[in-house]
Design a protein around this motif. Structure first.
Motif, short mmCIF file in Angstrom:
data_model
loop_
_atom_site.label_atom_id
_atom_site.label_comp_id
_atom_site.label_asym_id
_atom_site.label_seq_id
_atom_site.Cartn_x
_atom_site.Cartn_y
_atom_site.Cartn_z
N ASP A 262 0.85 -1.19 0.00
CA ASP A 262 0.00 0.00 0.00
C ASP A 262 0.88 1.24 0.00
O ASP A 262 1.27 1.75 1.06
CB ASP A 262 -0.92 0.00 1.22
N SER A 263 1.18 1.72 -1.19
CA SER A 263 2.11 2.84 -1.30
C SER A 263 1.54 4.13 -0.72
O SER A 263 2.28 5.05 -0.41
CB SER A 263 2.52 3.05 -2.76
N PHE B 221 -11.91 0.25 -7.12
CA PHE B 221 -11.47 -0.09 -8.46
C PHE B 221 -10.81 1.10 -9.14
O PHE B 221 -11.34 1.67 -10.08
CB PHE B 221 -12.67 -0.60 -9.30
N PRO B 222 -9.62 1.50 -8.65
CA PRO B 222 -8.91 2.62 -9.28
C PRO B 222 -8.25 2.24 -10.61
O PRO B 222 -7.91 3.12 -11.38
CB PRO B 222 -7.86 2.99 -8.25
N SER B 263 -1.33 -0.07 -8.20
CA SER B 263 -0.15 -0.78 -7.74
C SER B 263 -0.46 -1.74 -6.59
O SER B 263 0.30 -2.65 -6.33
CB SER B 263 0.93 0.22 -7.30
N SER B 264 -1.60 -1.57 -5.93
CA SER B 264 -1.93 -2.46 -4.80
C SER B 264 -2.46 -3.80 -5.26
O SER B 264 -2.51 -4.75 -4.48
CB SER B 264 -2.98 -1.80 -3.91
N LEU E 257 15.23 -12.52 -8.84
CA LEU E 257 14.34 -11.46 -9.34
C LEU E 257 13.13 -11.37 -8.42
O LEU E 257 12.43 -12.36 -8.23
CB LEU E 257 13.88 -11.80 -10.76
N SER E 258 12.89 -10.20 -7.87
CA SER E 258 11.72 -9.96 -7.00
C SER E 258 10.93 -8.81 -7.61
O SER E 258 11.12 -7.65 -7.24
CB SER E 258 12.19 -9.63 -5.58
N PRO E 259 10.03 -9.12 -8.53
CA PRO E 259 9.48 -8.06 -9.40
C PRO E 259 8.64 -7.00 -8.69
O PRO E 259 8.57 -5.87 -9.16
CB PRO E 259 8.64 -8.84 -10.42
N HIS E 260 8.01 -7.34 -7.56
CA HIS E 260 7.15 -6.35 -6.91
C HIS E 260 7.94 -5.15 -6.39
O HIS E 260 7.35 -4.11 -6.08
CB HIS E 260 6.39 -6.99 -5.74
#
Lengths: 286, 286, 286, 286, 286, 286
Positions: A262-263, B221-222, B263-264, E257-260
């Motif tokens: 959660d940025s 739902f962004p 991104s979440s 590789l840790s893509p998140h």
């Protein structure tokens, strides 16, 4: 100007261990998480974010500053060894219980509830469980493992047996779990509407409260391992905690904050307010 | 241990084409998107995220595993040529319809509904449309283009005419679109409260259901091209699908997931649950 | 093809200053923000995002194109000198008021309300304040500073005195602020349910409306300096603005958008719709 | 205090069209992008970010304020119709060329280079091309389309023929493109080491410079449609522009900034500095 | 139009198992990760991103389409049980080796190298290891665990003994690890400058190549569990792989590789190019 | 098991104040930041991230555990009052200097260097400054303010006068600043190539070292207020610190980490390694 070592505690938890009635501590474990790992960062982020929070709750009209509260820090758990981690949590919580204080744990994944609850159960044999969650967590095992975040309430059931677990907000699981619940627990699906009724029924029986934050809708709490749309609102959570505050709570935890997902920081802010309210609910009754 | 080529399908859609009654497929097209592009990534993300979903729905008490379902993959569409893309979608959907199966499409932007709906309409001339969306999509054209995400329902209207389109949740558009709706469609603004009444009216008439996920509030739902605050909740969506499940659905789609803008991961999780529920709503009636 | 300098205004605000009845402008100041800074970027992001918005409101059935509106751009404020910044905002707003127009300011942190309100108060001595916010903003001072985002409504109180400030949605603050409110302002905690009643009471008295967007729940508005779960929904905001539209509004502002803390863009979209609706609410009455 | 309409230009580009020798403008088009769309947002983000940039370049010891420069804004292009968009860009650039000024375009995807270059070529028939890019862009067509971001240099080749295109930094493409280059263009793979030699060779011949920013390594420029590790550094770019500044440049563009794919803002900052340096390189020679 | 089940393989790996000389597969395990978990998502993201990659390498002037390659998918590993996971990887790799093919594994955390290497070692007793990494991975144990990402090369050393491990790029570790390396392995700190010399020395001895992608600088590869500034560039990696391509490689892997943790997508793009180049390096020699 | 208050220090800084030779502390101030605020979060993030760092440096072959080091925490500074904040930093640093220890400050914006340096200068009148930065910071004032992040080195110059400031890596500023530098300081533009020469010249003169982390290229350090492409690499920084380690350092700081602008975490990891290396450089000489 005196130079002391840098101390970092939850805001309002600046008292000494000996004098405090409640001890908060973190259990940064996410070893059995099956989807998105990262609840290991929950306790650290929650403590840090807590600095921005008022100690006064307009919901309960109570203030953390009016109580004696101790912050025991986060347990330093090993990686990749579930047994050792669970034992360390058990020992930590056991000491608190034996010293006559209430353990209040911040997770970590939900499996950490088991050792903390066990330490409470050993003192209060008649304890019941209030369980707020999106998931039933009633699997007999998960991919062959008996101790898993998806089976933790089933393991608690193994300890205390039928009709002593009250589940709210459940909206995801396998069909077998819902069938098991019909026979063995009280379960309200999707909502927390009946909690006041259950509180009236429980009365003064000792209660362990475990809140898996993913009971909240991901709109307000996306920072968790498994996203389940359709959860309760934050206001419904506040109302549920107000109901719970009438109970005789002897142990509690708040789990499944995974802050990296959660940025915006909303999830950590939510976790902090739930912690503040639940702590006040616990100590105001004493 | 046998070494087979790596197969990737929606969880629960592991049956063969010939035996299945419903075929899911992706239409990764976003060529006329006017604001934030990226719905081209919707089908791929939805299939991937679906792995984390239970096949059992506690909302409908149904399980995907009890049905024969096929995943046809995503159509490989060209870039920058709307006509060719729409024709390819039409051909794909047409084959499914001709083989006596129900097409269930995952978008992509809303314009992909047109060719899929057309293939269904050619078989069921009396078909009506249930349309859940934030936008009316009733423009005669958009910046000179007749085929656009903002005019797709108007193009469907050109095929089937007055009083056969039922629109819900509409909260954005030009004044002309709202005026057009007053004359030619059924439209409930902002909410989905009257859907049960409409379902009762439609009865057994064949129905094509198109869900533009931006009908949901951006809090949940962004991840979509055009953000419109003030949408319905996920629980209201679940209730609407339960109503819809009483209908005779002959084609369906779920569109406008743009995963890079969330991104979440919440939006993709929401899309997956809507797909699961709507698929169950479609096949449980057969 | 004529080559003019690139003009950038809020969509629908293309008229000349002299003919316009309302002037929108930005006050990009966040100098006293105590937690997450960044509302300085609010005005710029709001203007940019406004391009994607329809000028027509289905909520009020009104269209920005039917009114004469001017966009004065954003004031270029210095960094690190609160006094100078407040004076510049005062001068800008004062001119608008003196020219017989309504100032409509986009923040920036909440402290910018003070100079704008002061310029309005000097013309309308009987003006009252409608204040939508998560925070009471009633502190006598904050860390020693009298002029702070956390004390701005208290400073306005210093100007106009008792029983002329109406506060809604307040859910965070120190105990002293809530006590102060009991004596000196009208305050509805948590909700905006009583606004219609207050509107009926205010009648034609001149009103200054200040909307701190953090009154909204962070699920729909995470992009702000201090996140407070438990806010109102966007639909409740729309309903509140509809009530407000019956008032005689002589000045208004919308503050505390911090766009960098919302990577999805939802918060900026929300701010834009609130601005559109509030502008329409203001000018439709004239 | 005078109230003018809000003007937004590139910092240092505040002069009038008639007096300026160079005209900057944006071409927000990404219609044929095959991977991640979003370069449509490039021109808007670049203009905004430019405010934070000094007008003085320590690399070239030149200052934008010493030149007469005009900002023509961004062309309002339609969505989903490549032909119309290319024609509008051509008309805009053509006017600038005909008025004896130098067009400097900010993309958008690389296909926008074609119409701008064409307008320049029609005036300077002996013009050659300096092409900095990660990709050869020499395909005969791409998925059936002749006009595509992947074929744009091939289309320019169709106009001017053999041995008049100089390509640098190319590190990705199909084998056929590299074979084509061997016969028809000058190509330095991976690096920009030979640009000084080429500059010496070109001398006073009119030059069109097109910089696809993805020639830069994604470590410094991740915000683009197709990420290709192994690019040049920013310092190498500065050195290349210094070499280029000795040429007689009659048209230029900087393309493929896709700001949504770089949450840190680095890519937009890079684009702005490249624009500043290349503009100075162009005008300082005049 | 024939309807087949949706197949998803690495681009260029569409051949049958029986005819292929190299088998790529994923090992999505991150159970002992001590800092940021998430390499479990590496294999899935790499396969997906690979679609955007050309099969032709301008670095090696080779094309994946000229070789017979099979994609075995990702092994479905349990959560929280390291022993079971390692055994499953061993069995999978063992079969490939026994069938006379080369295993090429995509991680997951570095511990997955152990079972894959063991299966190769059992066939080629004289095998040596080329190890590219930021970390020495030479701990005797880590927090009490013998099998950990931080001890994996030490475990390989237990199998093959002194002077048969060649380490490059190491820039982080405890003092003891560096001391151990002095006695028992070849180690070049920080750089990969001596790899050509080592290749000359190894000659035709069978080699297992393990590339921990965190050897790359985090500027180009931030998407990994433990960030270590000061790594090598992508161009240096390409040069190293070119050197390696002269060897007789009998097994290989690319891990961590840790893509998140890389929202820009750069890390996954880097991983894909490293995989493409290393696969070509392996098969071109056969 | 003993229950102590939760202590949080930089890893390796667990000694008591009285016995330590170096004291690290944070100055979370960003009040005059003109572009992106947020360096106030730098000290907190750096301390937290430091847990993941080894105490051993392979660059210097030194270990933090071999020295006596104290962590004084972060100073609690007020918001919006620059004077008070600077005075508090001065008092804190002054005490450390007076107690015969070396102050090592973590910022915060660059202005915090002024009070810390002043306290050092009062003890060591012959002190010189080593200044690594992207910006000259030599403005006489900035938007009317004498004390600003953009003028901090000019203020230090006011204290110590000509030819005692050594600047490296400068690549941005106004023309006047570069002219001022020619007369009054030593300045190497863009690079840090001459630092060894300067070290040889300075010899045993007391030195204050101030490192603005934005001297690093944004590819490796995007998390800062003002992004300036074209910076030095991390390896060049390591080399510079090695040179510096030969000096007699009596005070130091590392400033301008703004962690919210780097979602990957790379910038904070970089800051931590720079802190570790610079601390070792300072104390190893004593």
């Amino acid at each position: 100007m005196k130079m002391n070592k840098n101390i970092s505690t939850y805001m309002g938890f600046e008292d000494e261990y000996e004098e405090s009635s409640l001890v908060i501590f973190g259990a940064p474990f996410d070893g059995t998480t099956s989807f998105r790992p990262g609840t290991r960062f929950g306790p650290m982020y929650a403590r840090q974010e807590f600095y921005g929070l008022e100690t006064y709750s307009p919901y309960l009209d109570l203030d953390l500053e009016d109580y004696l509260l101790f912050d025991g820090g986060d347990i330093e758990l090993p990686f990749g060894n579930t047994d050792v981690a669970l034992n360390m949590i058990y020992d930590f919580s056991k000491k608190i219980v034996c010293d006559g204080k209430i353990p209040f744990m911040v997770g970590g994944e939900h499996l950490v509830t088991y050792p903390s609850f066990k330490s409470v159960f050993e003192k209060y044999n008649d304890v019941v469980i209030i369980h707020l969650d999106a998931h039933a967590d009633l699997r007999e095992d998960y991919l062959g493992q008996k101790f898993s975040h998806a089976s933790v309430i089933r393991r608690a059931f193994d300890l205390i047996g039928k009709n002593r677990i009250y589940q709210f907000g459940i909206r995801s699981g396998e069909r077998e779990e819902f069938n098991f619940a019909k026979e063995n627990t009280y379960m309200e699906k999707f909502e927390v509407n009946t909690i006041d009724m259950i509180v009236n029924k429980i009365k003064n029986t000792p209660v362990y409260v475990t809140i898996d934050l993913d009971i909240l809708d991901p709109s307000i709490f996306p920072g968790t391992g498994t996203i389940e749309p359709g959860g309760i609102t934050f206001k419904e959570m506040m109302k549920a905690i107000k109901s719970i505050s009438r109970l005789n709570i002897v142990g509690a935890d708040v789990v499944e904050l995974s802050p990296h997902y959660d940025s915006s920081g909303t999830s950590t802010a939510v976790a902090c307010k739930v912690i503040r309210e639940l702590v006040l609910a616990v100590v105001s009754k004493k």
